[in-house]
Motif scaffolding. Structure first.
Motif, PDB file in Angstrom:
ATOM      1  N   ALA A  42       0.866  -1.182   0.000  1.00 22.87           N
ATOM      2  CA  ALA A  42       0.000   0.000   0.000  1.00 22.87           C
ATOM      3  C   ALA A  42       0.896   1.223   0.000  1.00 22.87           C
ATOM      4  N   TYR A  80       2.871   4.766  -8.643  1.00 21.57           N
ATOM      5  CA  TYR A  80       1.906   3.689  -8.437  1.00 21.57           C
ATOM      6  C   TYR A  80       1.875   2.740  -9.624  1.00 21.57           C
ATOM      7  N   LYS A  93      -4.728   0.310  -3.849  1.00 24.01           N
ATOM      8  CA  LYS A  93      -4.218   0.632  -2.515  1.00 24.01           C
ATOM      9  C   LYS A  93      -3.210   1.774  -2.578  1.00 24.01           C
ATOM     10  N   TYR A  95      -3.232   5.751  -1.972  1.00 19.59           N
ATOM     11  CA  TYR A  95      -4.082   6.752  -1.330  1.00 19.59           C
ATOM     12  C   TYR A  95      -3.437   8.131  -1.435  1.00 19.59           C
ATOM     13  N   ASP A 117      -3.881   4.058   6.591  1.00 15.65           N
ATOM     14  CA  ASP A 117      -3.876   3.274   5.349  1.00 15.65           C
ATOM     15  C   ASP A 117      -2.937   2.072   5.422  1.00 15.65           C
TER      16      ASP A 117
END
Length: 282
Positions: A42, A80, A93, A95, A117
């Motif tokens: 994450a 990401y 996942k 954020y 998170d």
């Protein structure tokens, strides 16, 4: 409303949707095997309007899908997206807690959200709004800036001690003035309150205005020095970008054509490229 106006509004809405969605989020990538060692499960992004992708769609609002850090759209090869290639379980996942207008004082609250998170990788880009005040005398003092950055990093160290943290340097906003103050479109936009400490009276050569811009330039340098020192103090889990973002030679084709300040899609892509190596995943 006359029909021609209804049609015009509908067309504008479609264009905005296309810019923000660009066909939707990135299509699922082929499933891989086991996640590469050290790849996060994450991630979270902390910061201001730059990381929120502000202005990278066809309106002056956040467009997180184009963020250099957590963007999931098709037009920016974000951190990401690159990490998703290494760990398909990361999907969904990423954020983004960056907020337009956020200053260093907001970092701790954003860090608390990243802890919730359970983020294993956190990017931090903060400081532009600490200089972009109504007047240079209102800029955040250097000691206060450092204290707020330290406070945010302490939240991460306490809540996610094993998380990898990437602290990114503040872009060279002074260079943006250098390349934009002779462009009438940029100057007109800046008159609407865009970073007034730096960009007010953008064409003026009066000594007071020259000195004001120099103070903003120097304050950004001071902040970047403190970001580097704060990351070092955080420990081995923190990486500083080594000034990579500050060295990006921004030109007007890398900022949006609405406020002539925030990165457009190409600018967000340049930020992703400039920071990726510093993240240490290669």
């Amino acid at each position: 409303m006359p029909r021609r106006w209804v049609a015009a509004v509908a067309c504008l809405a479609a264009l905005v949707a296309l810019a923000c969605e660009d066909g939707g989020s990135a299509q699922p990538r082929p499933p891989g095997g086991s996640p590469a060692p050290g790849t996060p499960a994450a991630m979270a992004a902390l910061g201001d309007s730059i990381t929120a992708g502000f202005g990278s769609c066809l309106m002056l609002s956040s467009c997180e899908r184009n963020s250099w850090s957590t963007g999931d759209g098709l037009r920016v090869d974000s951190h990401y997206q690159r990490l998703l290639d290494r760990n398909p379980k990361l999907r969904g996942k990423a954020y983004n807690h960056a907020k337009p207008g956020a200053r260093a004082a907001a970092l701790a609250g954003q860090a608390e959200a990243a802890v919730r998170d359970r983020a294993d990788y956190v990017t931090v880009l903060i400081g532009a709004n600490d200089v972009c005040r109504d007047d240079v005398d209102a800029m955040t003092p250097v000691a206060t800036f450092r204290s707020e950055v330290d406070r945010g990093l302490r939240v991460l160290r306490k809540g996610r001690p094993k998380a990898r943290v990437l602290v990114v340097s503040i872009p060279d906003l002074y260079r943006l003035w250098e390349v934009g103050h002779t462009d009438s479109r940029a100057v007109r936009a800046w008159r609407h309150g865009i970073c007034p400490a730096l960009l007010a009276d953008a064409t003026s050569t009066a000594p007071a205005d020259v000195a004001r811009r120099a103070r903003v330039r120097d304050r950004i340098d001071d902040y970047n020095a403190q970001l580097k020192a704060a990351c070092r103090a955080h420990g081995s889990r923190c990486r500083y970008d080594g000034g990579a973002v500050h060295r990006v030679r921004f030109t007007l084709d890398l900022v949006n054509a609405l406020d002539w300040f925030h990165p457009n899609v190409a600018g967000q892509g340049r930020l992703a490229d400039a920071t990726w190596r510093a993240a240490g995943f290669d």
